[in-house]
Write an enzyme that holds these catalytic residues in place. Structure first.
Site, PDB file in Angstrom:
ATOM      1  N   ASN A 155       0.747  -1.156  -0.056  1.00 16.07           N
ATOM      2  CA  ASN A 155      -0.062  -0.170  -0.001  1.00 16.07           C
ATOM      3  C   ASN A 155       0.902   1.340   0.027  1.00 16.07           C
ATOM      4  OD1 ASN A 155      -1.911   1.950   0.450  1.00 16.07           O
ATOM      5  ND2 ASN A 155      -2.359   1.347   2.456  1.00 16.07           N
ATOM      6  N   GLU A 159      -6.921   4.789   8.068  1.00 10.74           N
ATOM      7  CA  GLU A 159      -6.934   6.162   7.781  1.00 10.74           C
ATOM      8  C   GLU A 159      -8.190   6.679   6.908  1.00 10.74           C
ATOM      9  OE1 GLU A 159      -1.981   5.250   7.371  1.00 10.74           O
ATOM     10  OE2 GLU A 159      -3.403   5.473   5.337  1.00 10.74           O
ATOM     11  N   GLY A 180       2.548   2.450  10.909  1.00  5.17           N
ATOM     12  CA  GLY A 180       3.290   3.371  10.702  1.00  5.17           C
ATOM     13  C   GLY A 180       4.084   4.113  12.172  1.00  5.17           C
TER      14      GLY A 180
END
Length: 255
Positions: free
Chosen positions: A10, A98, A174
């Protein structure tokens, strides 16, 4: 039946025409001999046509990072599943944390996207996962079950035939923190058992990826777990060598 793992990159909001050219050509070289692991990349939608051309005669499948709930019409800025399909995209990410966070996408809204993708003959990659607070409160299973049930209650458990689930603990995305292989396996096993309550056949074949700070250092150990079928890779998918190492680790672990 043996499930073939899927490792998908991604790219998120990263890349350029030049970056697309160089990364895809490096990946094609690095992954030319891969067997026993499916591979896909999801560049930003602007680069789908370029990526489709570059991936001709390659084993790497094309994916996309999102889709909208309309097929056509007066919906400015939206992208339909039919358009994604026309550009050769196969695996479509939906429900990424997200999107859930920044765009306030609900479980029901994401289930709608799931249905549109199935109708278009595309493969949904449904992201599920809990926040750090939910994890600390012991609500991981409850949250994951709710996100899966939104699809099952609307479309039936058979909707998960030829679909992919990506378990991504939000606290690991992340952040550099990754669930331990044992933690990840426990949640993956729960997800499979939860689906098996409705259909063991569907549960047995559904691909459940792990996502959340997967990198070339921690991938091999994650993939030795019986219910982890590959990975949805963020940052490490932007580096050809790291991404190829992850793919080869999945291939080796499941061989």
């Amino acid at each position: 039946m043996a499930r073939i793992p899927l490792v998908m990159g991604n790219w998120k909001l990263n890349g350029s025409k030049a970056f697309c050219d160089s990364l895809i050509s490096e990946l094609k070289t690095a992954l030319v001999d891969v067997k026993g692991c499916n591979v896909a990349i999801a560049p930003p939608v602007m680069y789908l046509a370029q990526a489709e051309n570059l991936l001709t005669d390659s084993k790497i499948a094309l994916g996309a990072q999102n889709v909208d709930v309309n097929v056509q019409g007066a919906f400015t800025g939206d992208i339909s599943p039919v358009m994604l399909k026309e550009f050769g995209a196969k695996y479509i990410i939906i429900g990424h944390s997200e999107r859930r966070t920044y765009h306030k996408e609900s479980n029901e809204f994401i289930a709608k996207k799931f249905q549109l993708l199935k109708d278009a003959g595309l493969t949904p990659v449904l992201c599920i996962g809990e926040t750090e607070a939910e994890n600390e409160a012991g609500k991981t299973e409850e949250v994951c079950a709710r996100q899966i049930d939104a699809v099952i209650n609307t479309l039936g458990v058979e909707a998960f035939n030829n679909a992919v689930i990506a378990y991504e603990p939000i606290w690991a995305i992340g952040t550099g923190k990754s669930a331990t292989p044992a933690q990840a396996q426990a949640v993956h096993a729960f997800i499979r058992q939860h689906i098996a309550k409705k259909s063991s056949t569907v549960a047995e074949q559904v691909i459940i990826q792990y996502g959340g700070s997967v990198n070339d250092a921690n991938a091999a150990e994650l993939f030795t777990q019986p219910d982890i079928d590959g990975a949805l890779v963020g940052g490490a998918s932007l580096k050809a060598a790291a991404f190829a190492t992850i793919v080869k680790a999945a291939e080796k672990a499941k061989a």
